[in-house]
Motif scaffolding. Sequence first.
Motif, mmCIF file in Angstrom:
data_model
loop_
_atom_site.group_PDB
_atom_site.id
_atom_site.type_symbol
_atom_site.label_atom_id
_atom_site.label_comp_id
_atom_site.label_asym_id
_atom_site.label_seq_id
_atom_site.Cartn_x
_atom_site.Cartn_y
_atom_site.Cartn_z
ATOM 1 N N ILE A 210 0.840 -1.203 0.000
ATOM 2 C CA ILE A 210 0.000 0.000 0.000
ATOM 3 C C ILE A 210 0.874 1.252 0.000
ATOM 4 C CG2 ILE A 210 -1.630 1.340 1.394
ATOM 5 C CD1 ILE A 210 -2.970 -1.274 2.159
ATOM 6 N N LEU A 211 2.003 1.219 0.728
ATOM 7 C CA LEU A 211 2.909 2.364 0.745
ATOM 8 C C LEU A 211 3.469 2.624 -0.654
ATOM 9 C CD1 LEU A 211 4.865 1.818 4.090
ATOM 10 C CD2 LEU A 211 3.053 3.482 3.614
ATOM 11 N N VAL A 212 3.824 1.530 -1.370
ATOM 12 C CA VAL A 212 4.336 1.690 -2.732
ATOM 13 C C VAL A 212 3.269 2.300 -3.634
ATOM 14 C CG1 VAL A 212 5.159 0.452 -4.772
ATOM 15 C CG2 VAL A 212 6.043 -0.161 -2.513
ATOM 16 N N ALA A 213 2.013 1.821 -3.463
ATOM 17 C CA ALA A 213 0.932 2.353 -4.282
ATOM 18 C C ALA A 213 0.695 3.836 -4.008
ATOM 19 C CB ALA A 213 -0.346 1.549 -4.029
ATOM 20 N N LEU A 214 0.741 4.210 -2.714
ATOM 21 C CA LEU A 214 0.559 5.622 -2.378
ATOM 22 C C LEU A 214 1.683 6.478 -2.950
ATOM 23 C CD1 LEU A 214 -0.627 5.299 1.341
ATOM 24 C CD2 LEU A 214 -1.996 6.074 -0.615
ATOM 25 N N GLU A 215 2.922 5.957 -2.873
ATOM 26 C CA GLU A 215 4.056 6.709 -3.402
ATOM 27 C C GLU A 215 3.928 6.899 -4.905
ATOM 28 O OE1 GLU A 215 8.938 6.677 -3.009
ATOM 29 O OE2 GLU A 215 7.739 5.020 -2.231
ATOM 30 N N ASP A 216 3.520 5.843 -5.604
ATOM 31 C CA ASP A 216 3.352 5.937 -7.058
ATOM 32 C C ASP A 216 2.255 6.935 -7.415
ATOM 33 O OD1 ASP A 216 5.335 4.141 -7.491
ATOM 34 O OD2 ASP A 216 4.002 2.406 -7.715
ATOM 35 N N LEU B 231 1.245 9.632 -5.713
ATOM 36 C CA LEU B 231 1.404 11.029 -5.289
ATOM 37 C C LEU B 231 2.750 11.654 -5.635
ATOM 38 C CD1 LEU B 231 -0.170 10.664 -1.720
ATOM 39 C CD2 LEU B 231 -1.290 11.550 -3.777
ATOM 40 N N GLU B 232 3.757 10.841 -6.020
ATOM 41 C CA GLU B 232 5.103 11.386 -6.139
ATOM 42 C C GLU B 232 5.269 12.356 -7.316
ATOM 43 O OE1 GLU B 232 7.842 8.245 -6.660
ATOM 44 O OE2 GLU B 232 7.011 7.560 -8.571
#
Length: 638
Positions: free
Chosen positions: A27-33, A35-36
């Motif tokens: 989920i952290l990877v998905a959020l980073e992808d 919003l980055e």
Amino acid sequence: MTVGAMGEAMNPAVRGTILAVDDEPDILVALEDLLEDEFRVLTTSRPAEALELIAAEPDIDVILSDQRMPGLTGDALLAQAREISDAQAILLTGYADISAVVSALNRGGITGYVTKPWDPSLLRNAVRGAYERHRLARELATERALLRGLLDHAGDAIAFKDTDGRYLRLNARMARRLGAPSVEACLGRRESEFAVSGSEAAEAADRAAIASGAPTETVTGGAEPAQAPSGETWSQVTRVPIRDPAGAVVHLAVIERDITEQRLLEMRLRQADKMQALGTLAGGVAHDFNNLLTAILGSLELALPKVAGDARLSRLMTNATQAAQRGAALTKRLLTFSHRRDLQARVIDLNGVIQGMDDLLGRSLGGFVQVERDLSPDLWPAKVDPDQLELAILNLCINGRDAMPEGGVVALSTRNETVRGSTDPNLKDGDYAVIAIRDTGTGIAPEILGRVFEPFFTTKGVGQGTGLGLAMVFGLVQQSGGTIRIDSEVGHGTTVLLYLPRSREAVETAPAARSAPAPAPRRARILVVDDDPQVRHVTASFLNGFGYDEAEVPSGEAALERLDAERFDLVVADLAMPGMSGLDLAEAVRMRWPALPFLLVTGHAEAARIPADFAVLEKPFLSADLAARVATLLAPEG
């Protein structure tokens, strides 16, 4: 813990910072992808490390936190984060748990929640909205802090009003000006509700500024007398209309600055400029008068022996001579006022000068005036002309006597004073010996106090004063590097303070008087140079009477032609002449005939100072003075 961010070249101050907290790495990877592209994204899977990041990163704008995490739930994490950060908070939850959302709202101050699985567009918009709210909140907090700092620490009285004149914001200085006990007591009230003078005029000026829509600046306070009465104040009030986005004036900023010290300084500078202009005028008048008096006194002196057998005519000519001599004394005072009379300054004991005036003051002030003295035993010495200082003190004491027609006290005192940061432009920082002359007389009205140093200005009746006494005192202290102050109150007397710079040199003894040398017995040829024919004739007649051969020319150019053609033993020349001045002529003679003596005659010292090694005789002069100077210059050692 994983920390993700865009390239280091990006400026963190421009890109917002997002902290994502979830115990599931995917989920952290998905959020980073997600919003980055727009934000700098920090991620961590442990709530404890999230709190450490929040403490270490004060610029975090938005916190995205999962609700169900081992060790600490999302609502509890956001509640602790709220204590150390003002970041916006969004709760992520994978199930419909209304109680968790309510807890996060109450404890963590979340601005929204998003359910899992989230809609990417919805989540991205929620983060954008939270970031924008955080940015605006910080900008608003910064503006408030700046405004509060300005209001609290500004030296001016500042207020913001609505268009009806009611106070919306103001600082403590403005509240004190209104006489209010606090800032809060002023809010919502108009200036006219406070007991302050000029409130109606101030409100009218507010309305005019709002109507015009342009900043205005006015000065309030008293009038501008030559010397401001005690307690007089001035303020500069700036009014700035504030517009809303549509352009309408909705508020008014009022900034009031105390300019009393500046205004008083301007007054003193204007007074100093006026006195300097008067001094220039007085010097020119004195020069012309000295030429006239030289011709008058010289002619009377030459004519008086020829009427020795006529007692009536001799008495009339003697009266004329005495009147002309009084005129010469007046011109000397004018020259002292205008700083154009050379003072015989030396380092003296001021107390000694005052103590030596006992008999003089007793004779001059009469029996109805009591003289008191309070002289500082450790008074600093000062460099001043003692004769002129004695005359100045006598003038001031006589003024005090005249202000006490029924008798009173004239008190003379001395003290040392160190001046630092004076607002008087004539009183520089330094050590001063101060002489105070105080009387218990009628005092001086404020409207004329600023004019008392002007030459020929007097409040005495016709024939009782020339108006040059205080002008002479003013010139003496100014020329000696000091200044003069007057404190006076009608009905309570006057105090005059003479500030004389402290001298670090030893006190000098008075020079011994020298007897005038007799005229030289030998014949000599003397060239007289003066553009005034009457003065030139008198000077030449005196020299002829001494037994010298004299010749006359009207200009410096004519003198050089005559010197080229004939031999002379001495040149006597006027200083102020059109074209070639006497000083120019003296320098030309010194270059071409260095052994030829030269005597400059002057009605006053010109702006160009005369070198110390040039012989000078001041007008008006007696024949004996001229004879002594000529004999000295023609003597072998001269």
